[in-house]
Structures are given as C-alpha cells and as structure tokens.
Design an enzyme around this catalytic site. Structure first.
Site, mmCIF file in Angstrom:
data_model
loop_
_atom_site.group_PDB
_atom_site.id
_atom_site.type_symbol
_atom_site.label_atom_id
_atom_site.label_comp_id
_atom_site.label_asym_id
_atom_site.label_seq_id
_atom_site.Cartn_x
_atom_site.Cartn_y
_atom_site.Cartn_z
ATOM 1 N N GLU A 20 0.822 -1.201 0.000
ATOM 2 C CA GLU A 20 0.000 0.000 0.000
ATOM 3 C C GLU A 20 0.860 1.256 0.000
ATOM 4 O O GLU A 20 1.857 1.351 0.724
ATOM 5 C CB GLU A 20 -0.922 0.014 1.226
ATOM 6 N N GLU B 294 2.361 0.200 4.054
ATOM 7 C CA GLU B 294 2.568 -1.110 4.678
ATOM 8 C C GLU B 294 2.460 -2.204 3.631
ATOM 9 O O GLU B 294 2.039 -1.971 2.495
ATOM 10 C CB GLU B 294 1.512 -1.354 5.755
ATOM 11 N N ASN C 104 0.805 -6.148 3.429
ATOM 12 C CA ASN C 104 -0.048 -7.143 4.063
ATOM 13 C C ASN C 104 0.175 -8.484 3.381
ATOM 14 O O ASN C 104 -0.156 -8.643 2.202
ATOM 15 C CB ASN C 104 -1.528 -6.764 3.971
ATOM 16 N N GLU D 231 -9.685 -5.346 -0.841
ATOM 17 C CA GLU D 231 -9.729 -4.799 -2.181
ATOM 18 C C GLU D 231 -9.375 -5.811 -3.265
ATOM 19 O O GLU D 231 -9.319 -5.474 -4.441
ATOM 20 C CB GLU D 231 -8.805 -3.581 -2.300
ATOM 21 N N ARG E 84 -18.122 -1.609 0.928
ATOM 22 C CA ARG E 84 -18.312 -2.512 2.060
ATOM 23 C C ARG E 84 -19.542 -2.046 2.833
ATOM 24 O O ARG E 84 -19.540 -0.968 3.431
ATOM 25 C CB ARG E 84 -17.095 -2.510 2.978
ATOM 26 N N ASP F 97 -72.430 9.514 2.807
ATOM 27 C CA ASP F 97 -73.450 9.446 3.840
ATOM 28 C C ASP F 97 -74.058 8.057 3.990
ATOM 29 O O ASP F 97 -74.487 7.688 5.090
ATOM 30 C CB ASP F 97 -74.560 10.463 3.545
ATOM 31 N N ASP G 18 -75.337 24.647 8.678
ATOM 32 C CA ASP G 18 -75.000 24.915 10.078
ATOM 33 C C ASP G 18 -75.907 24.081 10.941
ATOM 34 O O ASP G 18 -77.106 23.967 10.677
ATOM 35 C CB ASP G 18 -75.153 26.388 10.424
ATOM 36 N N LYS H 288 -81.972 19.816 3.799
ATOM 37 C CA LYS H 288 -81.211 18.745 4.438
ATOM 38 C C LYS H 288 -82.027 18.146 5.584
ATOM 39 O O LYS H 288 -82.084 18.688 6.685
ATOM 40 C CB LYS H 288 -79.867 19.273 4.943
ATOM 41 N N HIS I 293 -82.399 16.238 0.390
ATOM 42 C CA HIS I 293 -81.675 15.145 1.049
ATOM 43 C C HIS I 293 -82.531 14.618 2.190
ATOM 44 O O HIS I 293 -83.121 15.397 2.957
ATOM 45 C CB HIS I 293 -80.352 15.672 1.609
ATOM 46 N N HIS J 147 -83.219 10.784 4.865
ATOM 47 C CA HIS J 147 -82.838 9.433 5.299
ATOM 48 C C HIS J 147 -84.105 8.590 5.321
ATOM 49 O O HIS J 147 -85.206 9.101 5.552
ATOM 50 C CB HIS J 147 -82.175 9.471 6.677
ATOM 51 N N THR K 157 -74.758 17.104 12.925
ATOM 52 C CA THR K 157 -73.397 17.286 13.447
ATOM 53 C C THR K 157 -72.953 18.737 13.280
ATOM 54 O O THR K 157 -73.081 19.289 12.188
ATOM 55 C CB THR K 157 -72.417 16.369 12.692
#
Length: 921
Positions: free
Chosen positions: A42, A55, A57, A63, A108, A305, A411, A474, A504, A506, A639
């Site tokens: 190296e 060094e 090795n 590598e 790595r 609804d 409302d 409603k 509308h 129900h 609601t």
C-alpha cells in the site's frame, strides 16, 4: 474519518509513469525478502503524485475483488496453488500478460450508523435481500433474516463489487445494486455509500482524503419508505393482537367473497357534462344548467353518507377506487357523487389510518368528469367546533384545488352567521355553493309551531341574499314526509323560481322514496339516493327504486338501471366485507318521528352506547335523546349539534337522570364538554335562544379557556385570533420532518391536532394502510395464505404468511414469518395480551362528597390538579374521553386535593375513584 470507503481499480487520476514506479518499488521490496505468494503493498499518493509507502499485508485484502474483476485473475485460487508448490509461470501469472479490462468499484456495507460517527449498530435483521445482475459481485458475510447482530464481531455484512467498461458506469451499477439491497432491523452505512457514489465531485474528478470532511452531507441518512415491511408489520400486529377495539369491528367476520368488479362499456359523449360546464364557465353556469335540465337529477351518497349511516363511516378508499371505473360510466349523468367531508374526514385519520386529502385526490384522478360533493359544516368546516376564519377559508381553497366541486354548506343550528362564513369561504375558493336549510319538525302539522313553513322560507330568503348557487333541504333524520316535501318544495319553488333545489333525506321510517318522488313532482331538481345495497333504514332512499319509478316520466333520471344494478351488485358483495360494522338494524323504525335522531348518527351512537356500557339500553338512549333535545331547547340536530344531543342523552342514561333532575342539579353535575361548549355558544346561537335557567346553571363559575368570557355573544370564530399556519408548520416539520408535512396536513392538524398526531404516528409505524384490501385490514392473514398488494403501477407485493412463532417469555415479542416476493421476511410483534395485568381499581365512595368517581368509562386525557392543591367547587379536576366525547370532571366541593389516583392514558370505568378531596369544613 480517514478510512477506506470505495475501492476502485484501476486507481484514478494516476499517471502511468507513477503507476509503473509503484509496481517497481513493490516488486523490489518483496523480492528483497523473497516473498512468494499473494500480498498487498500500500502507498499513499498526494495531489502532486508524491507517494509514500504505508505497509505490506502478506494476505488477501478486502480490495482483492476489484483487482480480480479488472484482471480476470482468481487471486484466492492462485494463492492456494502457490502454497501447494506451483510457480507463478505454471499458473500463468506473468507480468507482461496481466492486463486490465474496464473498471471495478467496491463498497463494504456494514452495520454502522454514519450519522453517529459510524457507531456499530446491533439488533435482529428482519429483512435481508441481496442485489444481483450483470456486472455485480457479492462477497457476503453473516446477514440473513433473523440474524442477531451483536457488538462482538466485525460489522461487515457484504462486499458489493460492480464492473463496467467505464468508471461512471461502474459507479451507476454499484449505486443501483445498493438501492436494491434491503436490510431492515439494523442501521447500515448504505445511505452514506449512495451519497458518495452519486456525488458529482466523486464521479467527475479526483478526490482526496479530505473529501468526506468537506462534504458533511454525505453522512446524512437517506429516507427510506420501507413500505413493504411496514405493511407486514401491520398485518402481523393484526394477527397477534387484532384490530384496536376503538375501530368498532365487533360484528361478524368479514365475508370471504371478493366483490366482482363489473366492466361497463364507455358511452359516446353527448354534449358537455355538468362538471365541464362548472370548470369552464363557473358555478353560475352550472346552476343554470341544472335548472334547465329535463328530468330529475341524482346525487349518489354511497361514497359518504350511506356508509356513514349504515357502517359507522368505516368504508375504506380502496373499495371506492375498485368500483370507480364502473361508477363514472353508470352515473355519468348524475348531478354529483357525495364522497367527502362530514364525519369521513375525522374517521379516515382516527380509525382507518388514511389521509382524507389523499382519498379526495385519488378519487378525483379516477373519476374526472362527475361533480364531487362534500358536506361542509359552515364555520365548523369538517370539525365539531368553531375555528378561526382563516382556517375555514384555507380549507375550502385547498378542497377546491384538490378536486372538490359542490360544497353543501350547512350549520347545525341554522345559524345564519355561521352559514355566512362557510358560504363566503366557498365562494372565494371558486366552488359551487349549495347552501342547506336543515329540516326538523313537521311543516305539514300546524300544531308543530316552532319550525313551520314560514321559518324555512325566511331562512332561505336570507341565504339567497348571500349569493348562493343552489339550495339544499337537508333532512338529517328522515322526518320529511311526502306531504311535507310537497308543501315545502312547492312553496320554495314558487318563491325562488331560478334557484336549483336539492333534497336530502334518510329512509329511517321507510318513507324516503315516496318523499323524494313527491319532492321531484313539487319542483325539486335533484334528490339524494344511495346504491340499493347501501340504502334504506338510516341511509338514503334506494337509487334503483327512484330510477325505476321515474322511468318514462317527466322526472326520468336518464340513468340506465342495468348499469346502475351492475355497480350495485359490487356493493352487495362488498357490504359483506364490512359485516363487523353492521349495527344489527334490520328494518325501518317510525319512532324517528319521536326521537328525531339523524340517520348518520344512529349507528355511531348505537356503537358508542355499547362501548360506554349501555348495551341493552338502546331504547332508553333513544328516549333520552328526545329528552336531551328538549333540555337543549328543541334544536336542529345535525353534526355537531346532534353530537351534543347524543352526548347528553348517554349522560342521562349512564347517570340515571331525568329531565327534572338535570335542571335541579345542573350546578353540580359534570356535563360532557360538548354540552358545556354548546351553552357557551361554541356552535352559535339557536334560532329560539338557549333554555333558561338551565344554561346559567350549567355555566356557573365557568369561563371559556384563555378568556374572561362565560359565553360567546355571536359567531364564535369572529372572536378567535387568526390561526398561525407558519408556526404550525414549523412545529409539525420539527416533529414529523419537513418532507412529510404538506399544506393540507396543516389543515388536518388545525382541526384535529390530537387525531392528526396519532395518525402520523401510526403512519410512521405501519405506512400507508389504504394499499391493503379491507378483509386483510380487519383480520390479517391465515398461515399459507397468499396476498397481492399493489403499491403503485408496476409495483406489486406478493405476500405469503409462513408461520407465527411463540411469544418470547422475556420480551413478549412474537416473530411472524412472511414470504415477500419470494424472500423471507420477519415482523417482530409485541403481544399486548401478556403486558402487565391492569391493577384493580378502587371505586369512589358514593357517601363521601370528596370521593370523586368517573362519570363514564373511557381514557384519562389530562389531570389538572396535584396533591395539596386547593380547589373550589366547580374547578376542573380531570378530562376524560370516550368515543370522541370529552368530559371535564369538576370538584364537587371546596377543599384540598388529598390524592390523585389517575394519570393521563389510564383506562377507567364508571365509578372508578379518580380524585380524593379533603372537604373544607
């Protein structure tokens, strides 16, 4: 840190003369010591190509893979052959014959966290999927699903090497392989490596050892969606723990039949649609087109609804999207599809783990040419109380921008000032203003004096002055009888000949179809219906019945019954999947004319009552609903005013209170918070005022938080400061990260702060749940079952449940093993049933004034006192919540807090001791 990050061969930016010198030095060095095997020499080279020996090795280094890839030489095999006695020449290692071909690059992948100075991480690997493909080499380590990564060994998981003809191509291949590589359960350095490989300086020039220090962003983690693992974690959690009780899935198991999705033939286009008229010419042109239309127009409420009224608003987006293609053909001539607003906004986040804004956008994309309709609660937007004006304006702007067309503005008390705000906000946003007059009482009964024909006509006169585009009647509870519909609609049509009228109702009492036909004959332009499979009882009248009844008449809807029936068959089968949410109501009930409970509230209140321990007392709850209405002043009920009435009704039943008893003891009763806020004017002012002396008794000693006011004198929002969107964004981005917060999310948080935060926490844990089919969402999977999950176009998960492990006695964790697209994955699920047993709770002493018990079952939200505090009668002690109903428990006597028994998050039952007060004598 000066460490090896990416190995590259051949070395970049190195002159050939320098390279040859390094070769010569290496050979001289090893020859001098008579070294005969593979090894690594190296050198460090600076920018001026001065080089320094580091060094040697005497072994194969990490590598070696890049060298093998560019030379074609198997270094490990060569090392073994040399050790066995072969010479370099005998195995073909002659220097002149060694050539490089292309480029190789290696990373790595380790279990290290770059954002924490590469600190090694530990844990169990849940997901481990290796990459592959041309030019990719893997030298793997200890990684596999279930592997336990400890701190006692090297952190390497795998070396990934890419080879290509050019260096950039090798980097691109390596980045692609890293993106395909999946590791979950432990942190890795993958994001850091990707940041390096995609850095322009790294790709286009020579970098030095200061590269990482000069680019600190490289250490920032990349955000991963991790969609698949989060979905598996949710399925695993349902398998081990079931769905949360709060979801209310208490009925039978979902049907095992998958609904058949019909394919309808697209008709030839004839003229512009109503939505095209609106988009191109505006709301006024839309209203004119509605009035000029021949026949009766239809709004289909199935997507809002209908399921709110029958299935506690639990319908999920995926089931609407599945039938969207057929719906846009079968209902191509409809006035609108009601698909948003009302309770759906809250329930999406609170119970279904879905974003209501995403639902709107996805439905709009699939159904581009039919007007969408929503329910807007005036100054309450889609919440249960008043908000600052700028919140309502911004909400309407964003809703219209994201695909909403018709805004039915109402409302809950028919309070004009609240209506004015909603109408102005929709108008400024460019939406179609459909102002609603909420119907109650009986206009055909001359003895029903409060809400007579003149009351309604006067209210519509005021609405018309505000510049509305269409008018809605409603009828929330199904109180509009056929004769009443004829009387009311004909009177309005005569006085307002140019105003489109939309009715509308129900079908609670079973008169819905008759009332809609009567309204149409009296001059209504549009009526609300629902697909047959989701019609009747507390829902809207049958769409098929109205289509068939008007065919070949002047009210002909122009809809094809065969096409609508094909869509209805889908809903017949789909409703079976929602069996856990069925209320059990099997027929209509004429007692609605007595209790006047809105259809959309009926099933919700029925479930809430059972959760509050009132099972078997539903008849009494309905009776108390009428009593609560009288106590509140005989109000319009929709609601959120209907919620106030329902909360008070349940309060009466739970505490065994009569009307007279409530009036007599009002000053000391801990009323539900919604009732207190109603009397404080949070919802506005009822047409006939608040009932006295009850109001004064309820509000005695109470102030509106943050003010010195006992109650609002006009529209509540007018006295509220503007909402600070910038400050909200800053807090939310800090909490949930900036990329997760959009403009629409600010509005969700503004109206439902606690619900939004809970939704975001669930989303962080489980991801986007709307990908899952509803049966799996509710019940999980069975061992051996396979499941397809479509994430997006071209991205599909094939999930198989392979096994469910035992509960670990130490951790309480269950390992659920899946197979995902052919690879093993684990989900580690905490088994909640083995958590510490709940402590036995002490009951309050009914004969001791300072022994304060809970007035209802629920969860403790907040305690506002501590031991030793001095309190006066009426001071708030604890805030409780149950099924969206909040109650503030007040001190019954003056005294000193002796003991606070509960803390936030505690589950409590009726009568459980929560506070002890030493009474002042």
């Amino acid at each position: 840190r000066h460490k090896k990050v990416v190995e590259t061969a051949p070395a970049t930016g190195l002159k050939e003369s320098t390279r040859e010198k390094l070769f010569d030095h290496a050979k001289s060095l090893l020859s001098a010591v008579k070294y005969k095997n593979a090894g690594t020499v190296e050198f460090l080279v600076d920018a001026d190509e001065n080089y320094y020996f580091i060094e040697v090795n005497p072994r194969v280094q990490v590598e070696h893979t890049v060298t093998e890839e560019v030379t074609g030489i198997d270094i490990v095999q060569s090392q073994i052959l040399i050790a066995s006695g072969k010479t370099l020449e005998e195995i073909g290692l002659v220097q002149d014959k060694i050539k490089t071909n292309g480029y190789a690059m290696q990373c790595r992948v380790t279990t290290e966290d770059p954002s924490q100075d590469f600190r090694p991480d530990t844990g169990t690997i849940d997901v481990f999927r290796m990459p592959g493909g041309m030019g990719i080499r893997l030298d793997d380590g200890p990684g596999f699903p279930g592997a336990n990564i400890t701190p006692h060994y090297d952190s390497l998981l795998v070396k990934i090497t890419a080879r290509a003809g050019e260096r950039k191509d090798a980097a691109t291949k390596l980045a692609r392989a890293l993106k395909e590589f999946r590791v979950r359960g432990v942190k890795t350095n993958k994001s850091f490596l990707l940041n390096v490989l995609e850095n322009d300086e790294f790709l286009n020039s020579v970098v030095n050892t200061g590269f990482i220090a000069n680019n600190p962003y490289l250490l920032a983690p990349l955000k991963s969606q991790d969609r698949a693992q989060k979905i598996l974690h949710y399925i695993g959690d349902v398998i081990v723990n079931g769905v949360p009780k709060s979801l209310g899935a208490v009925g039978p198991e979902p049907s095992k039949t998958d609904p058949y999705i019909p394919v309808l033939e697209t008709p030839e286009k004839v003229g512009p649609s109503l939505r095209e008229i609106y988009v191109s010419k505006g709301p006024r042109a839309f209203a004119d087109a509605v009035r000029k239309h021949e026949g009766l127009l239809i709004t289909d409420t199935t997507w809002r609804d209908a399921h709110q009224s029958l299935l506690a608003t639990r319908m999920r987006t995926i089931d609407m999207l599945n039938i969207a293609d057929a719906t846009k053909i079968a209902l191509g001539n409809a006035y609108s599809l009601e698909c948003w607003g009302g309770a759906t906004f809250d329930v999406c986040m609170r119970f279904l783990g879905e974003c209501p804004w995403d639902r709107l956008a996805e439905l709009r994309e699939e159904v581009p040419d039919i007007p969408f309709q929503m329910l807007l609660r005036g100054a309450n937007a889609v919440g249960y109380t008043s908000y600052p004006d700028n919140v309502v304006y911004e909400f309407c702007r964003q809703a219209q921008k994201n695909g909403m067309d018709v805004f039915r503005v109402f409302d809950s008390l028919n309070y004009l000032e609240n209506m004015r705000l909603g109408i102005d906000a929709v108008g400024e946003a460019g939406g179609i203003v459909e102002a609603a007059v909420c119907y109650t009482g009986d206009v055909s009964n001359p003895r029903n004096g409060m809400y007579d024909l003149e009351y309604y006509l006067n209210f519509v006169r005021e609405l018309e002055k505000l510049g509305i585009h269409t008018l809605a009647i409603k009828d929330m509870a199904g109180l509009l009888k056929p004769e009443s519909a004829t009387l009311l609609v004909s009177a309005m049509r005569e006085e307002f000949p140019n105003l489109p009228i939309h009715v509308h109702t129900h079908d609670t009492a079973g008169t819905g179809v008759a009332s809609m036909l009567a309204a149409g004959k009296a001059g209504a332009d549009v009526v609300d219906c629902a697909m047959d499979a989701l019609s009747g009882t507390t829902s809207q009248p049958s769409l098929g019945a109205v289509i068939a009844s008007t065919a070949q008449t002047e009210l002909d809807t122009g809809l094809d019954l065969a096409e609508v029936s094909a869509v209805n068959e889908y809903w017949e089968e789909c409703r079976g999947i929602y069996a856990p949410f069925e209320s059990g109501q099997k027929s209509g009930s004429a007692d609605v004319y007595v209790h006047e409970m809105p259809g959309g509230q009926y099933t919700n209140l029925l479930y809430q009552s059972s959760q509050l321990g009132l099972s078997g007392q539903w008849g009494q709850v309905k009776k108390s609903y009428a009593e609560a209405n009288r106590l509140l002043g005989d109000i319009v009920k929709v609601t959120p005013s209907s919620k106030v009435t329902g909360d008070l009704a349940q309060f009466l039943v739970a505490n065994k209170l009569s009307e007279d008893k409530v009036i007599e003891e009002a000053e000391r009763l801990s009323f539900p918070q919604s009732v207190i806020e109603y009397f404080q004017g949070f919802l506005g002012i009822p047409h006939y005022g608040f009932p006295e002396p009850l109001r004064s008794a309820v509000l005695k000693g109470k102030k509106i938080e943050g003010t010195n006011l006992t109650s609002f004198e006009g529209r509540p929002g007018a006295e509220m400061p503007a909402y600070d969107f910038d400050a909200s964004r800053e807090k939310l981005e800090e909490k949930w990260e900036s990329e997760n917060i959009r403009d629409v999310d600010l509005l969700s948080h503004a109206m439902y702060p606690a619900v939004f935060d809970d939704y975001m926490a669930k989303k962080a844990e489980f991801g986007k749940l709307s990908y899952l089919d509803t049966r799996t969402f509710l019940t999980g999977m069975k061992i051996g079952q396979e499941l397809n999950v479509n994430l997006e176009q071209g991205k599909q998960l094939i999930v198989k449940l392979n096994g469910i492990g035992p509960t670990d006695p130490d951790t309480g964790v269950v390992d659920v093993q899946f197979e995902l697209n052919g690879t093993t994955r684990l989900a580690h699920i905490k088994n909640k049933s083995v958590e510490q047993e709940a402590r036995i709770k002490t009951k309050a002493k009914t004969d001791v004034a300072g022994s304060v018990g809970s007035p209802m079952p629920g969860v403790v939200l907040e305690t506002t006192v501590s031991k030793g505090d001095h309190v006066k009668a009426g001071d708030p002690l604890v805030t409780l919540s149950a099924m969206k109903m909040e109650t503030v428990v007040a001190a019954p006597v003056d005294g000193t807090i002796k003991n606070v028994v509960v803390t936030a998050g505690d589950q409590i039952d009726v009568g459980d001791l929560i506070i002890e007060i030493e009474e002042k004598m």
